[in-house]
Motif scaffolding. Sequence first.
Motif, short mmCIF file in Angstrom:
data_model
loop_
_atom_site.label_atom_id
_atom_site.label_comp_id
_atom_site.label_asym_id
_atom_site.label_seq_id
_atom_site.Cartn_x
_atom_site.Cartn_y
_atom_site.Cartn_z
N ASP A 47 0.89 -1.17 0.00
CA ASP A 47 0.00 0.00 0.00
C ASP A 47 0.93 1.22 0.00
O ASP A 47 1.15 1.84 1.04
CB ASP A 47 -0.87 -0.09 1.27
N TYR A 50 0.43 7.20 -2.44
CA TYR A 50 -0.34 7.34 -3.69
C TYR A 50 0.10 8.56 -4.50
O TYR A 50 -0.37 8.76 -5.61
CB TYR A 50 -1.84 7.47 -3.39
N ILE A 106 -1.99 -1.77 -4.04
CA ILE A 106 -3.24 -0.99 -4.02
C ILE A 106 -2.93 0.47 -4.35
O ILE A 106 -1.88 0.99 -4.00
CB ILE A 106 -3.95 -1.14 -2.65
N GLY A 107 -3.86 1.10 -5.05
CA GLY A 107 -3.67 2.51 -5.38
C GLY A 107 -4.96 3.12 -5.88
O GLY A 107 -6.01 2.47 -5.94
N SER A 108 -4.88 4.39 -6.25
CA SER A 108 -6.05 5.11 -6.76
C SER A 108 -5.69 5.66 -8.15
O SER A 108 -4.59 5.43 -8.66
CB SER A 108 -6.40 6.26 -5.82
N TYR A 109 -6.62 6.42 -8.74
CA TYR A 109 -6.34 6.93 -10.09
C TYR A 109 -5.08 7.80 -10.13
O TYR A 109 -4.49 8.00 -11.17
CB TYR A 109 -7.55 7.70 -10.64
N ASN A 148 -15.39 9.69 -5.50
CA ASN A 148 -14.31 8.73 -5.73
C ASN A 148 -14.55 7.53 -4.80
O ASN A 148 -14.11 7.55 -3.65
CB ASN A 148 -12.98 9.42 -5.44
N HIS A 150 -13.93 4.13 -5.13
CA HIS A 150 -13.20 2.85 -5.18
C HIS A 150 -11.70 3.05 -5.21
O HIS A 150 -11.21 4.15 -5.48
CB HIS A 150 -13.63 2.04 -6.41
N GLU A 151 -11.00 1.98 -4.89
CA GLU A 151 -9.55 1.93 -5.11
C GLU A 151 -9.29 0.66 -5.91
O GLU A 151 -10.15 -0.22 -5.99
CB GLU A 151 -8.78 1.93 -3.78
N THR A 152 -8.12 0.60 -6.52
CA THR A 152 -7.80 -0.54 -7.39
C THR A 152 -6.62 -1.31 -6.81
O THR A 152 -5.65 -0.71 -6.35
CB THR A 152 -7.45 -0.03 -8.80
N THR A 207 -4.26 6.63 6.44
CA THR A 207 -4.73 5.71 5.38
C THR A 207 -4.82 4.26 5.85
O THR A 207 -4.50 3.35 5.09
CB THR A 207 -3.83 5.80 4.13
N LYS A 209 -5.96 0.77 6.27
CA LYS A 209 -6.85 -0.04 5.42
C LYS A 209 -7.73 -0.96 6.27
O LYS A 209 -7.33 -1.37 7.36
CB LYS A 209 -6.01 -0.89 4.44
#
Length: 376
Positions: A47, A50, A106-109, A148, A150-152, A207, A209
């Motif tokens: 993680d 980001y 894991i990350g975001s856009y 926003n 979701h995360e991927t 952050t 999780k």
Amino acid sequence: MVVSRRGASAKAPRTNFESASHSIILGDCVAEMSKLTAGSVDLVFADPPYNLQLKGDLKRPDESHVDAVNDDWDKFDSFSAYDDFTRAWLLAARRAMKPSATIWVIGSYHNIFRVGAIMQDLGFWLLNDIVWRKTNPMPNFRGRRFTNAHETMIWAARDEKAKGYTFNYEALKAANEDVQARSDWLIPLCTGEERLKGADGKKVHPTQKPEGLLARVLLSSSKPGDLVIDPFNGTGTTGAVAKRLGRSYIGFERDKTYARAAEARIAAVEPLPEASLAPFMTAREAPRVAFSELIERGMILPGTKLFDAKKKLGALVRADGAIMFGDKVGSIHRMGAVAQGAQACNGWTFWHVETKKGLKLIDELRAEIRAGMAAE
Ligand SMILES: C[S@@+](CC[C@H](N)C(=O)[O-])C[C@H]1O[C@@H](n2cnc3c(N)ncnc32)[C@H](O)[C@@H]1O
């Protein structure tokens, strides 16, 4: 469990259930992961920062302050600096991975597309991207973009040719009403009791999780006794879940306060009973047991009669492990087929022995042997 200041051990911990160990290494993950034995790690969960690129204070329309991620560890001078950092930690993690290991990032856009491209460039083989859909996302306060929500997570093997990576397909399916598990996961953000708070009542980490997310990651792609590492330990969510699920864990964290909080958190976790964690075995994966083993172990004596479920057909057990139906001799499967006039038969689920409580399928005796093997 200790927060080690000496760096990663050159030797990986033994990876069996009883000796599961849990430690946090204080320091830079790139330098410290490089000290791990090459090819020693079963699973990586990462993680990373980001690189959210938040400029200044984030405020709601009513001017109130938004508790956003604005920490120095998330700041990079440029995309290129972020890419260099990503390359460095991914390479260090890859070196430590067994050929059959897999990695989750894991990350975001903000970062996940860069991370994904770099992973492919480095030779990782992408297996899935999982969308973590949040039941309770933070709204878009200014109403200028979509919420926003979701995360991927990218899940990848060490390389294209990787064989034998762990994917607990059958167990996931069994836990999902016998329907194949999907790549979109609906899980709430980490809130309430689970959220680590300091003496001042403030969040220890911005952050943290949810444990539910990590539980799904570990249950799907690792086994009890595996060594799991997390280059960006934070509050130790991965470590806490790893310990609960009987996996060994090494976390890397640069920040002393986070590392200490994680250490206390993981120390308080009780592993689940071993029996509740035993790997789910499909018929194909279960260890082979020959019919003769039932005789060798004294569970069935030579001369015993085997019956079909209605007790209309009978066969005699021979000392050598074959059985006799009329004047024919062969395996439990062959004689089962002969007895029914069928092409084939699974003798384990056809033949029974007589007990005081009635007929007992010989497959149940085999299951007792397998249960003993799992406990050995
Ligand atoms: C996104 S947070 C991880 C949060 C964690 N998953 C949790 O549930 O608490 C990233 C963490 O990585 C740490 N970090 C950033 N760069 C690092 C580095 N080079 N080496 C070790 N830790 C680092 C930060 O201090 C931060 O705690």
